[in-house]
Scaffold this motif. Structure first.
Motif, PDB file in Angstrom:
ATOM      1  N   TYR A 166       0.837  -1.206   0.000  1.00  0.00           N
ATOM      2  CA  TYR A 166       0.000   0.000   0.000  1.00  0.00           C
ATOM      3  C   TYR A 166       0.867   1.250   0.000  1.00  0.00           C
ATOM      4  CZ  TYR A 166      -3.668  -3.300   1.081  1.00  0.00           C
ATOM      5  OH  TYR A 166      -4.541  -4.354   1.023  1.00  0.00           O
ATOM      6  N   TYR A 167       0.385   2.239  -0.705  1.00  0.00           N
ATOM      7  CA  TYR A 167       1.102   3.516  -0.806  1.00  0.00           C
ATOM      8  C   TYR A 167       0.658   4.471   0.304  1.00  0.00           C
ATOM      9  CZ  TYR A 167       2.918   7.852  -2.836  1.00  0.00           C
ATOM     10  OH  TYR A 167       3.581   9.034  -3.053  1.00  0.00           O
ATOM     11  N   VAL A 168      -0.637   4.445   0.614  1.00  0.00           N
ATOM     12  CA  VAL A 168      -1.202   5.328   1.644  1.00  0.00           C
ATOM     13  C   VAL A 168      -1.905   4.492   2.702  1.00  0.00           C
ATOM     14  CG1 VAL A 168      -2.867   7.176   2.126  1.00  0.00           C
ATOM     15  CG2 VAL A 168      -1.534   7.226   0.011  1.00  0.00           C
ATOM     16  N   GLY A 169      -1.649   4.810   3.966  1.00  0.00           N
ATOM     17  CA  GLY A 169      -2.382   4.216   5.086  1.00  0.00           C
ATOM     18  C   GLY A 169      -3.074   5.319   5.863  1.00  0.00           C
ATOM     19  N   ILE A 170      -4.383   5.165   6.109  1.00  0.00           N
ATOM     20  CA  ILE A 170      -5.151   6.175   6.845  1.00  0.00           C
ATOM     21  C   ILE A 170      -5.750   5.506   8.078  1.00  0.00           C
ATOM     22  CG2 ILE A 170      -7.016   7.864   6.753  1.00  0.00           C
ATOM     23  CD1 ILE A 170      -6.739   7.888   3.703  1.00  0.00           C
ATOM     24  N   ASN A 171      -5.287   5.915   9.241  1.00  0.00           N
ATOM     25  CA  ASN A 171      -5.758   5.327  10.494  1.00  0.00           C
ATOM     26  C   ASN A 171      -6.847   6.197  11.094  1.00  0.00           C
ATOM     27  OD1 ASN A 171      -5.924   3.742  12.824  1.00  0.00           O
ATOM     28  ND2 ASN A 171      -4.412   5.019  13.879  1.00  0.00           N
ATOM     29  N   LEU A 172      -8.056   5.653  11.234  1.00  0.00           N
ATOM     30  CA  LEU A 172      -9.174   6.417  11.779  1.00  0.00           C
ATOM     31  C   LEU A 172      -9.311   6.261  13.290  1.00  0.00           C
ATOM     32  CD1 LEU A 172     -11.906   5.824   9.033  1.00  0.00           C
ATOM     33  CD2 LEU A 172     -10.015   7.444   9.081  1.00  0.00           C
ATOM     34  N   HIS A 173      -8.444   5.469  13.893  1.00  0.00           N
ATOM     35  CA  HIS A 173      -8.379   5.367  15.350  1.00  0.00           C
ATOM     36  C   HIS A 173      -7.375   6.400  15.876  1.00  0.00           C
ATOM     37  CE1 HIS A 173     -10.678   1.625  15.708  1.00  0.00           C
ATOM     38  NE2 HIS A 173     -10.084   1.250  14.603  1.00  0.00           N
ATOM     39  N   ARG A 174      -7.371   6.562  17.190  1.00  0.00           N
ATOM     40  CA  ARG A 174      -6.384   7.459  17.810  1.00  0.00           C
ATOM     41  C   ARG A 174      -5.226   6.692  18.439  1.00  0.00           C
ATOM     42  NH1 ARG A 174      -9.481  11.128  21.883  1.00  0.00           N
ATOM     43  NH2 ARG A 174     -11.069   9.483  21.870  1.00  0.00           N
ATOM     44  N   SER A 175      -5.279   5.375  18.402  1.00  0.00           N
ATOM     45  CA  SER A 175      -4.241   4.564  19.024  1.00  0.00           C
ATOM     46  C   SER A 175      -3.006   4.476  18.129  1.00  0.00           C
ATOM     47  CB  SER A 175      -4.764   3.161  19.296  1.00  0.00           C
ATOM     48  OG  SER A 175      -4.967   2.464  18.084  1.00  0.00           O
ATOM     49  N   ILE A 176      -1.915   3.979  18.716  1.00  0.00           N
ATOM     50  CA  ILE A 176      -0.641   3.891  17.999  1.00  0.00           C
ATOM     51  C   ILE A 176      -0.490   2.570  17.245  1.00  0.00           C
ATOM     52  CG2 ILE A 176       0.711   2.844  19.869  1.00  0.00           C
ATOM     53  CD1 ILE A 176       2.947   4.855  19.196  1.00  0.00           C
ATOM     54  N   PHE A 177      -1.397   1.625  17.479  1.00  0.00           N
ATOM     55  CA  PHE A 177      -1.240   0.273  16.927  1.00  0.00           C
ATOM     56  C   PHE A 177      -1.096   0.283  15.400  1.00  0.00           C
ATOM     57  CE2 PHE A 177      -3.156  -3.530  15.016  1.00  0.00           C
ATOM     58  CZ  PHE A 177      -2.350  -4.524  15.549  1.00  0.00           C
TER      59      PHE A 177
ATOM     60  N   PHE B 278       4.112   1.629   9.534  1.00  0.00           N
ATOM     61  CA  PHE B 278       5.542   1.924   9.442  1.00  0.00           C
ATOM     62  C   PHE B 278       6.331   0.687   9.049  1.00  0.00           C
ATOM     63  CE2 PHE B 278       9.760   2.229  11.353  1.00  0.00           C
ATOM     64  CZ  PHE B 278      10.203   3.449  10.862  1.00  0.00           C
ATOM     65  N   PHE B 279       6.093  -0.415   9.735  1.00  0.00           N
ATOM     66  CA  PHE B 279       6.867  -1.623   9.462  1.00  0.00           C
ATOM     67  C   PHE B 279       6.386  -2.372   8.213  1.00  0.00           C
ATOM     68  CE2 PHE B 279       7.978  -0.908  13.923  1.00  0.00           C
ATOM     69  CZ  PHE B 279       9.371  -0.996  13.821  1.00  0.00           C
ATOM     70  N   ALA B 280       5.221  -1.988   7.702  1.00  0.00           N
ATOM     71  CA  ALA B 280       4.763  -2.535   6.418  1.00  0.00           C
ATOM     72  C   ALA B 280       5.255  -1.676   5.250  1.00  0.00           C
ATOM     73  CB  ALA B 280       3.240  -2.632   6.393  1.00  0.00           C
TER      74      ALA B 280
ATOM     75  N   ARG C 243       1.664   7.836   5.671  1.00  0.00           N
ATOM     76  CA  ARG C 243       0.996   7.301   6.863  1.00  0.00           C
ATOM     77  C   ARG C 243       0.270   8.443   7.567  1.00  0.00           C
ATOM     78  NH1 ARG C 243       6.150   5.786   6.588  1.00  0.00           N
ATOM     79  NH2 ARG C 243       6.788   7.086   8.360  1.00  0.00           N
ATOM     80  N   ILE C 244      -1.057   8.403   7.488  1.00  0.00           N
ATOM     81  CA  ILE C 244      -1.893   9.519   7.953  1.00  0.00           C
ATOM     82  C   ILE C 244      -2.693   9.097   9.183  1.00  0.00           C
ATOM     83  CG2 ILE C 244      -3.709  11.145   7.282  1.00  0.00           C
ATOM     84  CD1 ILE C 244      -3.001  10.522   4.345  1.00  0.00           C
ATOM     85  N   GLY C 245      -2.797  10.011  10.146  1.00  0.00           N
ATOM     86  CA  GLY C 245      -3.609   9.713  11.322  1.00  0.00           C
ATOM     87  C   GLY C 245      -3.662  10.883  12.269  1.00  0.00           C
TER      88      GLY C 245
ATOM     89  N   ILE D 247       5.273   9.115  16.379  1.00  0.00           N
ATOM     90  CA  ILE D 247       6.417   9.162  15.461  1.00  0.00           C
ATOM     91  C   ILE D 247       6.256   8.263  14.243  1.00  0.00           C
ATOM     92  CG2 ILE D 247       8.018   9.772  17.313  1.00  0.00           C
ATOM     93  CD1 ILE D 247       8.914   6.820  17.325  1.00  0.00           C
ATOM     94  N   PHE D 248       5.279   7.381  14.250  1.00  0.00           N
ATOM     95  CA  PHE D 248       5.119   6.454  13.132  1.00  0.00           C
ATOM     96  C   PHE D 248       4.262   7.034  12.007  1.00  0.00           C
ATOM     97  CE2 PHE D 248       5.994   3.893  16.894  1.00  0.00           C
ATOM     98  CZ  PHE D 248       7.100   3.182  16.453  1.00  0.00           C
ATOM     99  N   LEU D 249       3.690   8.212  12.227  1.00  0.00           N
ATOM    100  CA  LEU D 249       2.931   8.908  11.197  1.00  0.00           C
ATOM    101  C   LEU D 249       3.816   9.963  10.548  1.00  0.00           C
ATOM    102  CD1 LEU D 249      -0.367   9.555  13.198  1.00  0.00           C
ATOM    103  CD2 LEU D 249      -0.036   7.813  11.429  1.00  0.00           C
ATOM    104  N   ASN D 250       3.638  10.166   9.244  1.00  0.00           N
ATOM    105  CA  ASN D 250       4.356  11.276   8.602  1.00  0.00           C
ATOM    106  C   ASN D 250       3.410  12.342   8.059  1.00  0.00           C
ATOM    107  OD1 ASN D 250       3.451   9.890   6.341  1.00  0.00           O
ATOM    108  ND2 ASN D 250       5.478   9.142   5.752  1.00  0.00           N
ATOM    109  N   ARG D 251       2.097  12.141   8.215  1.00  0.00           N
ATOM    110  CA  ARG D 251       1.120  13.212   7.980  1.00  0.00           C
ATOM    111  C   ARG D 251       0.171  13.192   9.175  1.00  0.00           C
ATOM    112  NH1 ARG D 251      -0.499  13.416   1.503  1.00  0.00           N
ATOM    113  NH2 ARG D 251       1.641  13.189   0.720  1.00  0.00           N
ATOM    114  N   LYS D 252       0.418  14.107  10.080  1.00  0.00           N
ATOM    115  CA  LYS D 252      -0.293  14.116  11.363  1.00  0.00           C
ATOM    116  C   LYS D 252      -1.371  15.193  11.351  1.00  0.00           C
ATOM    117  CE  LYS D 252       4.131  12.750  13.292  1.00  0.00           C
ATOM    118  NZ  LYS D 252       5.262  13.100  14.161  1.00  0.00           N
ATOM    119  N   VAL D 253      -2.561  14.801  11.804  1.00  0.00           N
ATOM    120  CA  VAL D 253      -3.712  15.701  11.790  1.00  0.00           C
ATOM    121  C   VAL D 253      -4.213  15.889  13.216  1.00  0.00           C
ATOM    122  CG1 VAL D 253      -6.077  16.022  10.945  1.00  0.00           C
ATOM    123  CG2 VAL D 253      -4.343  14.990   9.455  1.00  0.00           C
ATOM    124  N   PHE D 254      -4.495  17.128  13.574  1.00  0.00           N
ATOM    125  CA  PHE D 254      -5.023  17.436  14.906  1.00  0.00           C
ATOM    126  C   PHE D 254      -6.409  16.822  15.067  1.00  0.00           C
ATOM    127  CE2 PHE D 254      -7.678  20.428  17.443  1.00  0.00           C
ATOM    128  CZ  PHE D 254      -7.109  20.179  18.690  1.00  0.00           C
ATOM    129  N   TYR D 255      -6.621  16.134  16.193  1.00  0.00           N
ATOM    130  CA  TYR D 255      -7.924  15.540  16.488  1.00  0.00           C
ATOM    131  C   TYR D 255      -8.804  16.595  17.146  1.00  0.00           C
ATOM    132  CZ  TYR D 255     -11.463  12.294  18.237  1.00  0.00           C
ATOM    133  OH  TYR D 255     -12.647  11.647  18.496  1.00  0.00           O
TER     134      TYR D 255
END
Length: 360
Positions: A88-99, A105-107, A112-114, A119-127
């Motif tokens: 996958y090129y883009v990962g979008i995490n809709l949870h607030r957890s780090i899992f 990151f390791f995939a 990596r958006i969330g 530190i494992f996200l490179n596009r970080k959005v304020f909740y």
């Protein structure tokens, strides 16, 4: 992002998954060649199966299963493998957890958006916990500068499920001109969390239905039984004991969606079933108390939201849900002890909302 593969993660619950649909549709509308995979639990899988923009589904139940830590680790490793080899090129995490950011990151997912600052996200959005749930999720797409934003979720039941519902209702000899009204009087039970203080008392549903049936002979109420059974729907049906009040049990989410399309309105508290009904285009009458309707109520026009703001309401927020002192075991509690915010909702209010909808 043209022709890239996108991974979206939201395991639970029904309402949250439904409010991720605008994000899915916005991606596909602006980048139609993108392939979207969604990671979800079996609990909510059927919701995603009714979204045609989804190309693939990965089921991941481990966090909610009563299994050993070793088993959960093995399931997590299996998930990582699927994602790693999915490229996958883009990962979008809709949870607030780090899992999931760790998995991303390791995939070796490039984008990596969330929410948050891990530190494992490179596009970080304020909740922003003041935003409606669907708008929170849409905010994760801000870096793509999409020109067209889809703001409402839309569920599309299959012809198979529509036929099932037609056959089911035909067994009850409902008159052709009867108006169908859905009611889900239970809810507040999710994997790992119980919040039954969202429920309106069965006595108020009973009084409401009795009033309507006295006035109208052409209305049929469809009581949707809870998955667990032996809940409010069964109490209401027993008390009403009328051919125009039908108890329907063992329906799947897909079948409830198909049933919702046939209803003039659907009535209940802040539960996934009501959000599902609204996503089919049916007008809903929803009761709020512990939750904030500004963050959760369906955004479609024509819905009726009944909510009384008291000094301690709303008490169920993105902040309080993280505070274990608000729970006894896995049950979110009313610290007043009486769920006043729900008790002060009156039958007269429900009748007025109902009259407004069916008169149109």
């Amino acid at each position: 992002m043209k022709s890239k593969k996108v991974l979206i993660t939201r395991l639970c619950c029904v309402g949250d998954v439904i409010y991720s649909i605008p994000l899915i549709k916005t991606i596909k509308r602006n980048d139609p060649d993108v392939k979207i995979t969604y990671v979800v639990t079996n609990w909510c899988k059927q919701i995603i199966e009714m979204v045609p923009e989804i190309d693939d589904i990965i089921v991941f139940d481990a966090p909610y299963q009563k299994i050993s830590i070793l088993s959960k680790l093995l399931h997590s490793f299996s998930l990582w493998r699927k994602i790693f080899f999915g490229k996958y090129y883009v990962g979008i995490n809709l949870h607030r957890s780090i899992f999931f950011p760790i998995i991303f990151f390791f995939a070796k997912i490039k984008v990596r958006i969330g929410f948050g600052k891990n530190i494992f996200l490179n596009r970080k959005v304020f909740y922003d916990d003041t935003l409606h749930e669907s708008k929170k999720f849409l905010s994760l797409l801000s870096s793509f500068n999409y020109k067209e934003i889809i703001e409402l979720p839309e569920i599309l039941p299959s012809e198979e499920d529509k036929t099932f519902v037609d056959n089911l209702l035909s067994k009850y000899n409902i008159a052709e001109n009867n108006i169908l009204v859905g009611i889900y009087a239970d809810g507040g039970r999710n994997p790992g969390q119980i919040m039954e203080i969202r429920q309106l008392s069965s006595d108020k549903y009973i009084e409401f239905i009795q009033n309507v049936l006295k006035k109208y002979s052409n209305i049929t109420f469809l009581l949707i039984n809870s998955k667990e059974g032996k809940g409010n729907a069964e109490k209401i049906n027993e008390a009403i004991n009328n051919k125009n009040c039908i108890l329907l049990s063992n329906l799947t989410l897909k079948q409830i969606a198909a049933l919702s399309e046939k209803c003039k309105t659907f009535i209940g508290g802040d539960t996934g079933i009501l959000h599902l009904a609204a996503a089919t285009g049916t007008k809903v009458i929803m009761f709020y108390g512990p939750d904030n309707p500004n963050q959760w109520a369906p955004l479609n026009d024509g819905n009726k939201i009944i909510f009384h703001l008291i000094d301690c309401s709303p008490c169920y927020t993105p902040v309080t849900v993280k505070d274990k002192s608000n729970f006894v075991g896995n049950t979110f509690i009313c610290k007043r002890g009486d769920a006043l915010c729900m008790k002060i909702i009156t039958v007269e209010e429900i009748l007025n909302a109902f009259e407004e909808i069916i008169s149109k």
